[in-house]
Design a protein around this motif. Structure first.
Motif, short mmCIF file in Angstrom:
data_model
loop_
_atom_site.label_atom_id
_atom_site.label_comp_id
_atom_site.label_asym_id
_atom_site.label_seq_id
_atom_site.Cartn_x
_atom_site.Cartn_y
_atom_site.Cartn_z
N GLU A 101 9.95 0.86 -5.00
CA GLU A 101 11.14 0.19 -5.53
C GLU A 101 10.94 -0.17 -7.00
O GLU A 101 11.86 -0.02 -7.82
N ILE A 102 9.73 -0.60 -7.33
CA ILE A 102 9.43 -0.95 -8.72
C ILE A 102 9.47 0.31 -9.61
O ILE A 102 10.03 0.29 -10.71
N GLU A 103 8.89 1.41 -9.13
CA GLU A 103 8.92 2.66 -9.90
C GLU A 103 10.35 3.14 -10.12
O GLU A 103 10.70 3.60 -11.22
N GLN A 104 11.18 3.00 -9.09
CA GLN A 104 12.58 3.42 -9.22
C GLN A 104 13.31 2.57 -10.25
O GLN A 104 14.11 3.07 -11.04
N ALA A 105 13.01 1.27 -10.26
CA ALA A 105 13.68 0.38 -11.20
C ALA A 105 13.27 0.65 -12.64
O ALA A 105 14.04 0.38 -13.58
N GLN A 106 12.08 1.21 -12.83
CA GLN A 106 11.61 1.51 -14.19
C GLN A 106 12.20 2.79 -14.74
O GLN A 106 12.18 3.00 -15.96
N ARG A 107 12.73 3.65 -13.88
CA ARG A 107 13.33 4.89 -14.35
C ARG A 107 14.69 4.59 -14.97
O ARG A 107 15.42 3.71 -14.50
N PRO A 108 15.07 5.28 -16.03
CA PRO A 108 16.38 5.03 -16.66
C PRO A 108 17.52 5.41 -15.72
O PRO A 108 17.44 6.40 -14.98
N ASP A 109 18.60 4.62 -15.74
CA ASP A 109 19.76 4.93 -14.92
C ASP A 109 20.67 5.87 -15.68
O ASP A 109 20.29 6.43 -16.72
N LYS A 110 21.91 6.04 -15.18
CA LYS A 110 22.81 7.01 -15.80
C LYS A 110 23.22 6.61 -17.21
O LYS A 110 23.65 7.45 -18.00
N ASN A 111 23.06 5.33 -17.51
CA ASN A 111 23.38 4.87 -18.86
C ASN A 111 22.15 4.76 -19.75
O ASN A 111 22.22 4.27 -20.88
N GLY A 112 21.01 5.19 -19.21
CA GLY A 112 19.78 5.14 -20.00
C GLY A 112 19.08 3.79 -19.95
O GLY A 112 18.11 3.58 -20.68
N ASN A 113 19.56 2.87 -19.13
CA ASN A 113 18.94 1.54 -19.04
C ASN A 113 17.81 1.56 -18.00
O ASN A 113 17.90 2.21 -16.98
N ARG A 114 16.77 0.83 -18.28
CA ARG A 114 15.67 0.70 -17.34
C ARG A 114 15.21 -0.76 -17.32
O ARG A 114 15.44 -1.50 -18.26
N HIS A 115 14.55 -1.13 -16.22
CA HIS A 115 14.06 -2.50 -16.06
C HIS A 115 12.58 -2.57 -16.43
O HIS A 115 11.79 -1.70 -16.05
N ARG A 116 12.21 -3.63 -17.14
CA ARG A 116 10.81 -3.84 -17.47
C ARG A 116 10.12 -4.58 -16.32
O ARG A 116 10.76 -5.22 -15.50
N LEU A 117 8.80 -4.48 -16.29
CA LEU A 117 8.05 -5.19 -15.25
C LEU A 117 8.26 -6.69 -15.35
O LEU A 117 8.25 -7.40 -14.34
N ASN A 118 8.44 -7.20 -16.56
CA ASN A 118 8.66 -8.64 -16.74
C ASN A 118 9.99 -9.10 -16.17
O ASN A 118 10.21 -10.30 -16.03
N ASP A 119 10.88 -8.15 -15.87
CA ASP A 119 12.18 -8.49 -15.29
C ASP A 119 12.13 -8.56 -13.77
O ASP A 119 13.15 -8.84 -13.13
N MET A 120 10.98 -8.29 -13.19
CA MET A 120 10.87 -8.21 -11.72
C MET A 120 9.99 -9.34 -11.18
O MET A 120 9.09 -9.82 -11.86
N ALA A 121 10.31 -9.75 -9.97
CA ALA A 121 9.51 -10.78 -9.30
C ALA A 121 9.32 -10.39 -7.84
O ALA A 121 10.21 -9.80 -7.23
N ILE A 122 8.16 -10.71 -7.30
CA ILE A 122 7.87 -10.46 -5.89
C ILE A 122 7.57 -11.79 -5.22
O ILE A 122 6.64 -12.50 -5.62
N LEU A 123 8.35 -12.14 -4.26
CA LEU A 123 8.15 -13.39 -3.53
C LEU A 123 7.47 -13.09 -2.20
O LEU A 123 7.89 -12.20 -1.47
N VAL A 124 6.43 -13.83 -1.89
CA VAL A 124 5.72 -13.65 -0.63
C VAL A 124 5.72 -14.97 0.13
O VAL A 124 5.90 -16.05 -0.45
N ARG A 125 5.52 -14.89 1.43
CA ARG A 125 5.58 -16.08 2.27
C ARG A 125 4.38 -16.99 2.04
O ARG A 125 4.50 -18.21 2.06
N ALA A 126 3.22 -16.41 1.80
CA ALA A 126 2.01 -17.20 1.60
C ALA A 126 1.10 -16.45 0.65
O ALA A 126 1.12 -15.21 0.57
N SER A 127 0.28 -17.18 -0.09
CA SER A 127 -0.61 -16.55 -1.06
C SER A 127 -1.86 -16.02 -0.34
O SER A 127 -2.16 -16.38 0.79
#
Length: 465
Positions: free
Chosen positions: A439-465
């Motif tokens: 999912e992260i790799e897909q988000a980093q690929r440019p979309d049809k408008n050429g926009n892509r998401h940076r890693l700093n724009d993503m967060a992963i929430l887990v139930r416990a550390s």
């Protein structure tokens, strides 16, 4: 000032013409006459403004995530000060973390300027508890310069006491007993009040004795732990109604943030400070009347008022009038002094109670209307943080919770093209991690408008550390 959202208004009204009055009194008069609202009220939605302007009586604000509750709290304080309902030193504002307290003070400072420096009672439960305890330390068997033990100091002291009792400190770890003491103090329980089963569960049945010896050793060292910062004031208020009455007169307004996260001791502390003596017809609370004790808090329902009459102002007299009376030597007869109204505002969200593991009791917020009959309940449901799809999903899930007061979050910025919430069921943690990575790799690929998401724009929430 950095770090503030763009929607925080600044208290920068233009100077009024020379011939017109200005300042706080003029703004209060303008508000009463129904003229243009103060600048600090601009940008509030109807529910937020209602929560700000409902200053009198008990108020519960049910604020969902992202609904602007911090702005409501800070603007409410600014509104009370601007109307002259109280001096800054007569407002008790309680938060849970030092960071939240600093943020609240900074935001109030933006709205009212230097007046925020006159708010000594804005802080966390424990910081305010320290201030109360230093004022009345002798009533708790301490000196005003007592020290506060951190967790490591507490564990070392308990280890010494365990060894002094001839117990094996490896079989009966000091850190485990420190956690037990913390749990008892979160419930406001002293050594004589803990359940027998708990007392016998540690140290071959010596739990109660160890707890008692620990408290005595703290007094000998002129020290206390974090739990004592609330438990000592509670016992002082219970045993000395005159001290409690002093703070009833002092605090005209009480504001509490994250009320759903309060534990039993914090609840008792707040109830004692918010509760007011019951007056007989005519507003008289005679000192000869027999006192009754509230079983939930231990507070005496009414007691004789101590101190000089000129140091007390009735709740229906403005602070400015009270100050003039003190300056002129006038005083208000205790006979004509009406019972003070309970002006407490608690902000919280019963759907976000996640601190049960550290003693939080969601029932505290659920029984607010029972604790304060006639309370006004205001729901902040307009969300400024999430998309409509996210809010709908969250509302559908939380609706299954039976212990809640109920509210439905919505957004005015609904966009059908917003991404929907997806649920992925994985066989094991490895497959789960692989799916997240893809999912992260897909988000980093440019979309049809050429926009892509940076890693700093993503967060992963887990139930416990």
């Amino acid at each position: 000032m950095s770090g503030f959202p763009d929607d925080i208004p600044f208290f920068d009204e233009k100077r009024a013409p020379q011939q017109r009055p200005s300042g706080i009194a003029a703004r209060a008069m303008a508000a009463r006459q129904g003229s243009t609202a103060p600048r600090y009220l601009e940008g509030l939605n109807p529910e937020q403004r209602l929560a700000v302007e409902t200053t009198e009586g008990p108020v519960l604000v049910l604020a969902g995530a992202g609904t602007g509750k911090t702005r409501v709290l800070t603007t409410r304080i600014a509104h009370i000060l601007s109307l002259g309902r109280a001096f800054p030193s007569q407002i008790l504002a309680v938060t849970f973390t030092n960071k939240a307290a600093r943020e609240m003070k900074e935001r109030v400072g933006v709205l009212v300027g230097e007046a925020v420096e006159g708010m000594p009672w804005l802080g966390t439960f424990h910081s305010i508890g320290v201030k109360l305890l230093r004022r009345h330390a002798e009533l708790a068997g301490l000196k005003s310069d007592f020290t506060i033990l951190d967790t490591d100091d507490q564990v070392r002291l308990i280890k010494q006491l365990i060894q002094a009792e001839g117990l094996d400190d490896k079989r009966w770890p000091a850190r485990q007993f420190a956690q037990m003491i913390d749990g008892w103090k979160n419930k406001g329980l002293g050594p004589t009040e803990i359940p027998e089963g708990d007392a016998r569960s540690f140290g071959n049945g010596k739990g109660r004795k160890l707890y008692s010896v620990y408290q005595e050793r703290l007094k000998t060292l002129n020290a206390c732990d974090f739990g004592d910062l609330l438990c000592h004031p509670i016992r002082i208020f219970r045993a000395h109604p005159d001290v409690l009455a002093e703070y009833h007169r002092k605090f005209r307004y009480i504001l509490v943030d994250e009320y759903q996260d309060t534990n039993t001791a914090q609840y008792m502390w707040l109830r004692l400070l918010a509760q007011r003596p019951k007056a007989q017809p005519g507003g008289i609370t005679p000192s000869t009347q027999r006192s009754t004790r509230d079983p939930s808090t231990g507070v005496v329902s009414h007691s004789p008022a101590e101190g000089r009459a000129r140091d007390r102002a009735p709740s229906d007299v403005s602070p400015a009038s009270a100050e003039r009376s003190r300056a002129s030597g006038d005083s208000v007869s205790e006979k004509n002094r009406p019972t003070q109204q309970i002006n407490i505002c608690c902000v919280g969200d019963d759907d976000q109670s996640i601190y049960g593991w550290r003693g939080a009791e969601v029932d505290n917020i659920l029984r607010f209307e029972k604790d304060f009959p006639g309370a006004t309940v205001i729901r902040l449901e307009r969300n400024y943080r999430s998309t409509a799809h996210i809010l709908a999903t969250a509302s559908h899930l939380i609706a299954h919770n039976e212990s809640r007061l109920g509210k439905t979050l919505f957004t005015d910025a609904a966009n059908p093209e917003d991404a929907k919430v997806k649920v992925h069921a994985a066989w094991d943690s490895e497959e789960e991690a692989r799916a997240v990575g893809e999912e992260i790799e897909q988000a980093q690929r440019p979309d049809k408008n050429g926009n892509r998401h940076r890693l700093n724009d993503m967060a992963i929430l887990v139930r416990a550390s």
